[in-house]
Design an enzyme around this catalytic site. Structure first.
Site, mmCIF file in Angstrom:
data_model
loop_
_atom_site.group_PDB
_atom_site.id
_atom_site.type_symbol
_atom_site.label_atom_id
_atom_site.label_comp_id
_atom_site.label_asym_id
_atom_site.label_seq_id
_atom_site.Cartn_x
_atom_site.Cartn_y
_atom_site.Cartn_z
ATOM 1 C CD GLU A 108 2.288 -3.307 3.484
ATOM 2 O OE1 GLU A 108 3.496 -3.623 3.038
ATOM 3 O OE2 GLU A 108 1.629 -2.201 3.255
ATOM 4 N N GLY A 134 12.777 -2.175 -0.420
ATOM 5 C CA GLY A 134 13.857 -2.809 -1.143
ATOM 6 C C GLY A 134 15.072 -2.716 -0.152
ATOM 7 C CG MET A 178 8.438 4.059 -3.927
ATOM 8 S SD MET A 178 7.630 3.431 -5.345
ATOM 9 C CE MET A 178 7.192 4.788 -6.409
ATOM 10 C CD GLU A 179 5.051 4.357 -0.317
ATOM 11 O OE1 GLU A 179 5.650 3.931 0.328
ATOM 12 O OE2 GLU A 179 4.574 4.377 -1.676
ATOM 13 C CG ASP A 220 12.282 -5.354 -3.618
ATOM 14 O OD1 ASP A 220 13.097 -4.408 -3.910
ATOM 15 O OD2 ASP A 220 11.116 -4.975 -3.280
HETATM 16 N N1 SAH Z 1 1.229 -2.442 -5.635
HETATM 17 C C1 SAH Z 1 1.712 -1.793 -6.859
HETATM 18 C C2 SAH Z 1 3.204 -1.180 -6.838
HETATM 19 C C3 SAH Z 1 3.540 -0.673 -5.607
HETATM 20 S S1 SAH Z 1 5.266 0.154 -5.618
HETATM 21 C C4 SAH Z 1 1.457 -2.567 -7.827
HETATM 22 O O1 SAH Z 1 1.838 -3.392 -7.895
HETATM 23 O O2 SAH Z 1 0.673 -2.267 -8.688
HETATM 24 C C5 SAH Z 1 6.059 -0.432 -4.631
HETATM 25 C C6 SAH Z 1 5.565 -0.230 -3.053
HETATM 26 O O3 SAH Z 1 6.489 -0.942 -2.172
HETATM 27 C C7 SAH Z 1 5.937 0.955 -2.577
HETATM 28 O O4 SAH Z 1 4.734 1.559 -1.741
HETATM 29 C C8 SAH Z 1 7.191 1.205 -2.011
HETATM 30 O O5 SAH Z 1 7.129 1.945 -0.664
HETATM 31 C C9 SAH Z 1 7.581 -0.294 -1.556
HETATM 32 N N2 SAH Z 1 8.739 -0.796 -2.118
HETATM 33 C C10 SAH Z 1 9.068 -2.005 -1.966
HETATM 34 N N3 SAH Z 1 10.265 -2.476 -2.596
HETATM 35 C C11 SAH Z 1 10.622 -1.142 -3.304
HETATM 36 C C12 SAH Z 1 11.827 -0.859 -4.113
HETATM 37 N N4 SAH Z 1 12.854 -1.647 -4.528
HETATM 38 N N5 SAH Z 1 11.814 0.520 -4.577
HETATM 39 C C13 SAH Z 1 11.003 1.459 -4.175
HETATM 40 N N6 SAH Z 1 9.803 1.191 -3.450
HETATM 41 C C14 SAH Z 1 9.620 -0.104 -2.930
#
Ligand code: SAH
Length: 249
Positions: free
Chosen positions: A12, A78, A192-193, A216
């Site tokens: 992003e 999400g 998550m932040e 998602d």
């Molecule tokens: N890019 C990392 C994982 C990211 S975790 C990897 O693939 O290794 C997911 C990120 O997207 C977090 O920053 C969170 O804020 C956001 N996010 C998107 N969908 C989410 C969901 N269903 N639950 C929690 N966080 C989500």
């Protein structure tokens, strides 16, 4: 006045760094910060890291070290609210930490020491993000791969929840939403932040606002949907959203 633009994921942020004028790369607290100007504004760009603690450290560094006078977060989330679909945009009105639970000492979700569960976002910055979000989604067919979305993207404004968990099962997402709703917290999206950054900004009296595009539905398909969204459209969304926001600032 320096505006901090926080992104959750490198995908992003890459477009923003590429268009930064007079870019300077600085490393602090194990993180990379980019200072420069974007659309005539002095900015500092940073990755929040994933999860509440990482994001709180980044937000603190932005304020203490880089003099951020306001913080704007762009990322993905999400969708858990009714009608909050992949491709939609949610501008946060306020935040709750869905994994905060010091009960029975404090009511569930209340932040000890803060006498509240919800952290409000700055109204004026959120209004600008809403305008930016409407402008971006209105031109979505020109900007984004139209085949990706089943319906035209919608803009939502409301409560967002953060916690140290990637919510990736329908039963988890239902449980989280139902429990929060029973206490009067009607959540649109989960990530998550954001709530951690909101708390740091409250401590420092720094205005904060956040916009998340829905990658998602926090259900059993969340992992695959998230990966596809991040690879395909997340960076274009973030670029256009930040550009539209800074032009209105
Ligand atoms: N890019 C990392 C994982 C990211 S975790 C990897 O693939 O290794 C997911 C990120 O997207 C977090 O920053 C969170 O804020 C956001 N996010 C998107 N969908 C989410 C969901 N269903 N639950 C929690 N966080 C989500």
């Amino acid at each position: 006045m320096t505006t901090a633009i926080l992104s959750a994921l490198a995908e992003e942020q890459s477009g923003l760094v590429a268009t930064l004028q007079q870019p300077q790369r600085r490393v602090h607290a194990g993180r990379v910060f980019w200072t420069g100007s974007l659309h005539g504004h002095s900015v500092v760009l940073a990755l929040s890291g994933i999860g509440k603690v990482a994001a709180a450290t980044t937000a603190t560094a932005l304020i203490e070290r880089f003099g951020a006078a306001r913080i704007v977060f762009t990322g993905v989330a999400g969708g858990v609210g009714d009608g909050v679909r992949v491709g939609d945009v949610v501008v946060a009105q306020d935040y709750v930490q869905h994994d905060m639970d010091a009960s029975p000492l404090f009511p569930r979700w209340e932040l000890p020491g803060y006498a509240r569960a919800r952290l409000a976002c700055d109204g004026a910055l959120s209004d600008l993000l809403l305008e930016a979000a409407h402008a971006c989604t209105a031109s979505a067919h020109g900007l984004f791969d139209a085949n990706f979305f089943r319906t035209a993207p919608q803009v939502h404004h409301g409560l967002m929840a953060s916690g140290d968990r990637f919510v990736s099962a329908a039963h988890e997402s239902d449980q989280l939403r139902t429990a929060l709703r029973a206490a009067g917290h009607d959540v649109l999206a989960v990530e998550m932040e954001g709530a951690a950054v909101a708390q740091v900004c409250l401590d420092y009296g720094v205005p904060f606002a956040a916009v998340r595009t829905i990658s998602d539905r926090a259900d059993d398909a969340a992992h695959a949907d998230f990966a596809l969204f991040v690879q395909t459209v997340a960076s274009r969304y973030a670029d256009h959203m930040v550009q539209a926001f800074l032009q209105r600032l």
